[in-house]
Design an enzyme around this catalytic site. Structure first.
Site, PDB file in Angstrom:
ATOM      1  N   GLY A 258      25.709  10.103  35.052  1.00  0.00           N
ATOM      2  CA  GLY A 258      26.050  10.363  33.649  1.00  0.00           C
ATOM      3  C   GLY A 258      25.412  11.675  33.238  1.00  0.00           C
ATOM      4  N   CYS A 261      25.817  17.070  32.128  1.00  0.00           N
ATOM      5  CA  CYS A 261      26.285  18.090  33.079  1.00  0.00           C
ATOM      6  C   CYS A 261      27.316  17.606  34.096  1.00  0.00           C
ATOM      7  CB  CYS A 261      25.093  18.692  33.813  1.00  0.00           C
ATOM      8  SG  CYS A 261      24.058  19.657  32.721  1.00  0.00           S
TER       9      CYS A 261
HETATM   10  C1  UDX Z   1      21.887  17.984  36.505  1.00  0.00           C
HETATM   11  C2  UDX Z   1      21.528  18.924  37.684  1.00  0.00           C
HETATM   12  O1  UDX Z   1      20.686  18.227  38.605  1.00  0.00           O
HETATM   13  C3  UDX Z   1      20.881  20.190  37.173  1.00  0.00           C
HETATM   14  O2  UDX Z   1      20.599  21.065  38.250  1.00  0.00           O
HETATM   15  C4  UDX Z   1      21.884  20.819  36.211  1.00  0.00           C
HETATM   16  O3  UDX Z   1      21.569  22.070  35.820  1.00  0.00           O
HETATM   17  C5  UDX Z   1      22.120  19.878  35.050  1.00  0.00           C
HETATM   18  O4  UDX Z   1      22.684  18.688  35.567  1.00  0.00           O
HETATM   19  P1  UDX Z   1      20.630  16.239  34.959  1.00  0.00           P
HETATM   20  O5  UDX Z   1      21.979  15.974  34.343  1.00  0.00           O
HETATM   21  O6  UDX Z   1      19.469  16.434  34.070  1.00  0.00           O
HETATM   22  O7  UDX Z   1      20.691  17.528  35.896  1.00  0.00           O
HETATM   23  O8  UDX Z   1      20.300  14.965  35.867  1.00  0.00           O
HETATM   24  P2  UDX Z   1      20.133  14.637  37.413  1.00  0.00           P
HETATM   25  O9  UDX Z   1      18.719  14.305  37.696  1.00  0.00           O
HETATM   26  O10 UDX Z   1      20.756  15.647  38.261  1.00  0.00           O
HETATM   27  O11 UDX Z   1      20.982  13.264  37.491  1.00  0.00           O
HETATM   28  C6  UDX Z   1      22.347  13.230  37.121  1.00  0.00           C
HETATM   29  C7  UDX Z   1      22.908  11.829  37.241  1.00  0.00           C
HETATM   30  O12 UDX Z   1      23.046  11.437  38.598  1.00  0.00           O
HETATM   31  C8  UDX Z   1      22.087  10.737  36.586  1.00  0.00           C
HETATM   32  O13 UDX Z   1      22.938   9.862  35.890  1.00  0.00           O
HETATM   33  C9  UDX Z   1      21.425  10.014  37.743  1.00  0.00           C
HETATM   34  O14 UDX Z   1      21.138   8.669  37.461  1.00  0.00           O
HETATM   35  C10 UDX Z   1      22.504  10.141  38.796  1.00  0.00           C
HETATM   36  N1  UDX Z   1      21.969  10.079  40.178  1.00  0.00           N
HETATM   37  C11 UDX Z   1      21.143  11.053  40.637  1.00  0.00           C
HETATM   38  C12 UDX Z   1      22.353   9.039  41.015  1.00  0.00           C
HETATM   39  O15 UDX Z   1      23.122   8.148  40.627  1.00  0.00           O
HETATM   40  N2  UDX Z   1      21.892   9.038  42.298  1.00  0.00           N
HETATM   41  C13 UDX Z   1      21.061   9.982  42.784  1.00  0.00           C
HETATM   42  O16 UDX Z   1      20.683   9.894  43.975  1.00  0.00           O
HETATM   43  C14 UDX Z   1      20.668  11.033  41.920  1.00  0.00           C
END
Ligand code: UDX
Length: 455
Positions: A258, A261
């Site tokens: 979610g 981004c």
């Molecule tokens: C992201 C990018 O990582 C960052 O570089 C960019 O500039 C902005 O978007 P962010 O949206 O803050 O950052 O969150 P992130 O930690 O990347 O996680 C995104 C989503 O992926 C979350 O909903 C998280 O729960 C999910 N996720 C992440 C997973 O489901 N599995 C994983 O292994 C990693």
């Protein structure tokens, strides 16, 4: 260096504060008067670990100031960062109206050479459009540079201060020198600054986020397959993650990605491809998989309650789209709660930071409580949606005491299945064996997707 940051959203605030921290003089400008007033008093308008201390320090030391007036903010500035919103339009394309409006205003305000930097995530070709807008009214020299951010919410300060890399898109030598000087303190440990053409820099940001989203959707599909064949996604993740070509990060299966981004950027990249007569098939699949994954827990819950959820009291742990943020944009929790409400359940929710934001959109349709254990009072089941650290090692006897039944649906695999067997929970997670209430520690459970477990 004197720096202006236009837009004090999440990216603008972190960027401005971190540049002030390395000795620059930063003026942040925003049209929201109330917000600017609060920031002048030292109040950070967003939740981001570590930002408040740095924010206060730089305000006190006179390196970080705020205004609503663009003309005041850019006086004497050598670089101007544009950190403005680019919300998705109806067709999935990023809406550039905020950026282009400011670019137009800058054209008539710039008096000396300045570098205008696109920090927001913007589609390929935006730097060119910004340049054209500024040039309409501008009589002096300027450069436009693309410099995408790679900040993760919750660890944004660390990501900014110690970036894996800095990407700079420009073909101007003068702008390149200035940007290298600006970022020198952040890459002292040898992390690279990649200088490239502006189109490549713009595309790099989308490619990075889309690739990460793809990793997650891939693992979610592997998890779904694991459940069918009796494999364990944790084992598969470790098995593949130690291959350096794959890497062990961003391989965690769950209830989907979610945030502000990934969903937006995947859509925008699909749209860019479409506009250029290219069908980006893999990304369409990434999006479809994520849509399904957000509510993948619902059939499991329904199956457990023999198809009837009416009147069941369900506790939800975690509302934010991920831990360490209060951000609920595209949060899977919202989709899960709406689906459960539609089935006639009563929802009692707890999140350490995001409850106020959910209250704004859900009102009294659900009940909010002040701590994770109160959510469990008379609950027929607990659903874990966000992996906040406090949920990982809870007081299990306290949980059992409060719950109507020992039933957990874990959308983030925060507990070990062995532990759940020992404690006698009915426990369903993502891509791992289903633990039934009559499971014994160490006992191998065969998964049967049709089996309805008696509560
Ligand atoms: C992201 C990018 O990582 C960052 O570089 C960019 O500039 C902005 O978007 P962010 O949206 O803050 O950052 O969150 P992130 O930690 O990347 O996680 C995104 C989503 O992926 C979350 O909903 C998280 O729960 C999910 N996720 C992440 C997973 O489901 N599995 C994983 O292994 C990693």
């Amino acid at each position: 260096m004197k720096i202006t940051v236009v837009g004090t959203g999440y990216v603008g605030l972190v960027t401005g504060t971190c540049f002030a921290e390395t000795g620059n003089f930063v003026t942040c400008v925003d049209i929201d008067e109330q917000k600017v007033c609060k920031m002048k008093e030292g109040i950070v308008p967003i939740y981001e670990p570590g930002l408040d201390i740095m924010f206060e320090r730089n305000i006190n030391e006179g390196r970080l100031t705020f205004t609503t007036k663009l003309e005041d903010a850019i006086e004497g500035a050598e670089v101007i960062f544009l950190a403005l919103p680019t919300p998705p339009g109806a067709d999935g394309a990023a809406d550039l109206s905020f950026i282009l409006k400011v670019a137009e205003q800058l054209g008539s305000l710039i008096k000396d050479y300045v570098v205008v930097i696109d920090k927001s995530t913007v589609p390929v070709g935006t730097a060119k459009k910004v340049r054209q807008k500024i040039a309409m009214n501008c009589n002096c020299e300027f450069d436009v540079v693309s410099n995408p951010e790679f900040l993760r919410e919750g660890v944004a300060i660390e990501d900014f201060m110690k970036p894996d890399r800095v990407v700079i898109g420009t073909s101007s030598e003068r702008a390149k020198k200035l940007m290298e000087k600006l970022y020198a303190p952040f890459v002292m440990q040898g992390n690279p600054i990649h200088i490239m053409d502006e189109e490549s820099a713009e595309l790099t940001k989308y490619a990075a986020n889309a690739f990460l989203a793809m990793k997650i959707s891939f693992m979610n599909e592997i998890a779904n397959l694991c459940e069918k064949v009796g494999a364990n996604v944790d084992m598969v993740r470790m098995g593949i993650g130690t291959d350096k070509r794959i890497g062990n990060r961003f391989l965690f299966a769950g209830v989907g990605y979610g945030g502000s981004c990934f969903p937006k950027d995947v859509k925008a990249l699909v749209k860019t491809a479409k506009d250029n007569n290219y069908d980006f098939k893999i990304l369409n699949a990434v999006e479809d998989i994520n849509e399904i994954q957000k509510t993948i827990m619902i059939p499991k819950i329904k199956n457990f309650f023999k198809g009837n959820l009416m009147g069941k009291r369900i506790a939800i742990w975690g509302l934010a789209f991920k831990p360490n943020t209060d951000d609920i944009r595209e949060a899977p929790a919202l989709y899960i709660i709406n689906s459960l409400l539609a089935e006639g359940t009563e929802i009692v929710a707890f999140d350490p930071e995001a409850m106020d934001n959910v209250k704004k959109i859900m009102g009294d349709r659900i009940t909010f409580v002040d701590n994770q254990y109160d959510a469990l009072l008379k609950a027929d089941a607990l659903v874990i949606v966000t992996e906040w650290p406090a949920f990982r090692t809870p007081d299990f006897p306290k949980m059992i005491q409060r719950m109507n039944a020992k039933v957990i649906f874990d959308g983030r695999n925060v507990f070990k299945t062995e532990q759940m067997k020992e404690l006698g929970f009915h426990y369903e997670s993502i891509g791992r064996e289903k633990v039934t209430r009559d499971s014994k520690p160490g006992e191998k459970i065969t998964i049967s997707k049709d089996k309805i477990i008696e509560n």
